[in-house]
Write an enzyme that holds these catalytic residues in place. Structure first.
Site, PDB file in Angstrom:
ATOM      1  N   ASP A 287      -8.644   8.274   6.449  1.00 18.67           N
ATOM      2  CA  ASP A 287      -8.420   6.984   5.809  1.00 18.67           C
ATOM      3  C   ASP A 287      -9.733   6.582   5.133  1.00 18.67           C
ATOM      4  OD1 ASP A 287      -7.263   4.716   4.846  1.00 18.67           O
ATOM      5  OD2 ASP A 287      -6.441   4.041   6.743  1.00 18.67           O
TER       6      ASP A 287
HETATM    7  C1  BGC Z   1      -5.639   2.072   3.996  1.00 21.77           C
HETATM    8  C2  BGC Z   1      -4.738   3.226   3.614  1.00 21.77           C
HETATM    9  C3  BGC Z   1      -4.760   3.409   2.127  1.00 21.77           C
HETATM   10  C4  BGC Z   1      -6.194   3.648   1.698  1.00 21.77           C
HETATM   11  C5  BGC Z   1      -6.340   3.882   0.210  1.00 21.77           C
HETATM   12  C6  BGC Z   1      -7.020   2.222   3.412  1.00 21.77           C
HETATM   13  O1  BGC Z   1      -7.795   1.098   3.605  1.00 21.77           O
HETATM   14  O2  BGC Z   1      -5.693   1.987   5.396  1.00 21.77           O
HETATM   15  O3  BGC Z   1      -3.444   2.999   4.080  1.00 21.77           O
HETATM   16  O4  BGC Z   1      -3.926   4.452   1.753  1.00 21.77           O
HETATM   17  O5  BGC Z   1      -6.967   2.515   2.035  1.00 21.77           O
HETATM   18  O6  BGC Z   1      -6.080   2.756  -0.510  1.00 21.77           O
END
Ligand code: BGC
Length: 748
Positions: A287
């Protein structure tokens, strides 16, 4: 005749084997190509493939600006970009990648969570439809638009089970139940990925957040998770497993630690379960920054150790933390990381780039004509409207106040959300460059279009979503008194639920319920629309308003869909995919709980029972609840047998009759309870459901099958077993509204 049948079987078998060998040949051809590219790569180029950056024009996490991104791409140091939308922009970056030594194409990833340009209802709302085909179509349309706009990969579906409405990301999943959640996970993966990766109407799915992110303690985003293996396997992992089995191309790990080990550095989750037991062949992305965040978790000292922990645990791509970029080469040189681990991760990523066809044509998804066509396809709006109508839950309808007549003389449409456009899109909408908000149908426009020319629609805002300003009340009361009926649209702001949007107070904010009280005092009938990304607490409204529609965030066709339901062009059929508590103090509350040694039999006796002294044990609205304008009668439950062996199955049927005045759809739900287990079993578990449509007075027999699979659970050794014994069978219109019961026995 018999000979002909044999021939037909032979021909089918030959055809099947031929298809298999073509598939195998395709796969080994891709493996061969991957190996050939890998052999040409330097260590730096390999690490580059594991590195993902944010394109700076959109931000979905803590920002890290790189001034020399283009140079790094040219040097083969970047494998993927996120938040880069539109054929013009993706083409620009891809052209730079094509200047690199090996010309390995970039992957463009994006959070396409509930629609792209056409915004569909938030995922939790769609889950309320219990309509798997519609959910799949919604994901497919999102994929079609995104792929036409240069995107190869969506960071969806989020399949985290969520039982805590304080957690803002509850809006992004399918609710509390592992069975429903698994089916929806599969539908979404199939919708996004279409027939085949590489098709121009398909994007890679990314199943997230692996794992147990939805159980963040106290509902606080990014918080720790502490849970038993039983709960992990029985409740939180099934949707992930279903998505992996559906062929999801990628997974994303999670911000949380699970029992003290950050998910990003968790080898049990990523290597043992996902890549091992489940045989997952795609790749895992971290993530946003989660590799580096292991330093803050306190399991590693620095970026060097963070990179070591992540790659050892099976994390392939690094989103935005730069830990791999800055440390992997040194780790390999120091013999801390075997080059075979790096090669494995690179191969997994290259394989997907081949499957998408990007090596043959890196600009395959950069066709501006296709982009324009896909972003302006009227069928998409139509599908979004239907999906939105299917997502609206009718919570209350006293004296059949709804549906309203299109000839109603005067309607007062009141509330802070009546005229807004963007609010309807909810969190995680995509801002497509060059598209303004005017294509969104406001609630006002939707109702206005539906009314006959002789009707009058009055408007007053009444109050804001937040704050204590009541100066708009008199105007709202005035138009209410002039009207025959009032529609009041209240709720959250769209950015009050979503990532990093946890709330400790989930009441309807501000003075909105006070406005309702003032309007009810006029004596006029009031229909309340509640717009939100989570289950809210709204006891005053629930107890006093005669009619309530829970409209969540419905997307770009919100206004039309709400009008369809209010005026009866669509008869509401949605059922809650998550329990609605009475107060925050009841959280976590979910239907498939254990009985405990001191269960509460009824609310009037809490003495020495597992209960609160100051509160009912019951939720405000239970899982599976939702009304229709018509009524359904359940009868004639019949089981083919009341004893089954594990190798056998029970066929059961039940007759559903529409006894009301409107054509309508019903979600018939089947729950089971294992009376005695080697470990405690929930008081009920959803095991099947069917959604059927019936005309007034029409009856239909619906059928279910109970087999060993439906009776199985993870025992204390985490073995998937069905234990002999008695089972209760419940068929209902919700988890609490059980209409028919029986029992049967699983025998040795
Ligand atoms: C979120 C993800 C997301 C990623 C990219 C993160 O902060 O937890 O779910 O896909 O950002 O935007």
């Amino acid at each position: 005749m018999i000979i002909e049948k044999k021939w037909a079987i032979c021909i089918f078998l030959l055809f099947f084997l031929n298809c298999l060998s073509v598939l195998n040949a395709q796969q080994s051809m891709i493996d061969y190509k991957v190996d050939s590219v890998l052999r040409l790569m330097t260590l730096d180029e390999k690490i580059g493939q594991l590195n993902q950056y944010n394109d700076d024009h959109l931000v979905t996490g803590p920002v890290t600006i790189d001034k020399d991104k283009a140079t790094q791409i040219r040097q083969g140091q970047v494998g993927s970009l996120l938040n880069c939308i539109g054929t013009a922009r993706t083409k620009k970056w891809q052209a730079i990648a094509m200047q690199s030594r090996l010309k390995i194409p970039l992957l463009f990833g994006q959070d396409v969570i509930h629609g792209f340009k056409t915004t569909f209802p938030i995922p939790l709302a769609e889950a309320a439809s219990w309509d798997l085909e519609a959910i799949k179509l919604s994901a497919h349309i999102a994929a079609t638009e995104a792929a036409a706009s240069g995107i190869h990969w969506t960071f969806a579906p989020m399949v985290d089970i969520a039982r805590d409405p304080r957690w803002g990301r509850i809006m992004e999943g399918a609710g509390e139940d592992p069975y429903l959640g698994s089916l929806i996970a599969k539908a979404r993966v199939n919708g996004f990925q279409g027939k085949e990766l590489g098709d121009t109407d398909a994007v890679m799915a990314c199943v997230k957040h692996f794992a147990a992110y939805g159980a963040a303690i106290g509902g606080r985003d990014y918080n720790s998770v502490d849970m038993s293996d039983r709960q992990l396997w029985e409740v939180y992992l099934p949707p992930f497993k279903a998505a992996a089995e559906a062929g999801a191309a990628t997974f994303m790990n999670a911000f949380n630690d699970l029992n003290g080990i950050p998910a990003t550095g968790n080898a049990y989750l990523q290597r043992t379960i996902l890549k091992g037991k489940w045989g997952f062949k795609g790749f895992i992305v971290s993530d946003w920054g989660s590799i580096g965040e292991m330093i803050d978790h306190g399991t590693v000292k620095n970026g060097y150790e963070a990179a070591l922990s992540a790659i050892t645990a099976g994390n392939d791509m690094d989103m935005e933390s730069r830990s791999y970029k800055n440390n992997l080469a040194q780790l390999v040189k120091d013999h801390k990381v075997d080059i075979r681990l790096v090669d494995e991760s690179v191969s997994r990523i290259l394989r997907k780039k081949f499957e998408l066809g990007l090596f043959e044509d890196p600009y395959k998804f950069c066709n501006p004509i296709r982009e324009q066509k896909a972003l302006n396809n009227p069928n998409h709006a139509n599908a979004a409207r239907q999906m939105a109508a299917k997502s609206i839950v009718l919570l209350k309808n006293e004296n059949q106040l709804l549906p309203l007549s299109k000839n109603t003389k005067t309607i007062a449409f009141i509330g802070p959300l009546v005229k807004s456009l963007k609010q309807n899109k909810g969190f995680w909408d995509v801002e497509v460059p060059g598209v303004d908000s005017n294509f969104i149908v406001s609630q006002w426009e939707g109702i206005k279009h539906k009314l006959n020319a002789t009707s009058t629609l009055l408007y007053a805002k009444g109050c804001d979503i937040e704050g204590d300003d009541k100066t708009g009340f008199p105007e709202a009361i005035k138009i209410a008194t002039e009207a025959d009926v009032v529609i009041l649209s209240i709720g959250e702001r769209r950015d009050m639920s979503g990532e990093a949007k946890s709330r400790s107070n989930i009441n309807i904010p501000g003075v909105q319920e006070e406005l309702l009280k003032a309007l009810l005092a006029t004596g006029k009938p009031v229909v309340v629309l509640i717009n939100a990304g989570r289950p809210l607490v709204f006891n005053y409204t629930a107890d006093n308003a005669p009619a309530i529609l829970y409209t969540w965030w419905l997307g770009s066709e919100a206004g039309n869909a709400i009008a369809d339901v209010i005026f009866g062009d669509y008869n509401p059929s949605a059922k809650l995919p998550v329990t609605f508590p009475r107060t925050v103090g009841q959280i976590p509350i979910y239907y498939s709980h254990f009985n405990t040694g001191r269960p509460v039999i009824n609310d009037s006796n809490h003495l020495y029972k597992s209960a609160y002294n100051d509160l009912s044990i019951l939720p405000k609205y239970e899982f599976g609840y939702g009304l229709s304008y018509t009524k359904f009668n359940y009868s004639h439950l019949q089981l083919s047998t009341h004893k089954m062996k594990a190798s056998e199955q029970i066929e059961l049927s039940v007759t559903i009759t529409n006894t009301g005045k409107y054509t309508g759809e019903e979600v018939v739900q089947l729950y089971l309870r294992d009376r005695v287990g080697s470990i405690v079993r929930p008081v009920e578990e959803l095991k099947d459901f069917i959604k059927i449509k019936l005309n007034p007075n029409e009856s239909r027999q619906v059928r279910f099958v109970i087999n060993k699979e439906k009776l199985s659970f993870y025992n204390k050794n985490l073995e998937w077993v069905a234990e002999p014994g008695e089972f209760d069978l419940m068929i209902g219109a919700s988890s609490a509204d059980i209409r028919l019961k029986d029992s049967f026995e699983l025998v040795n």
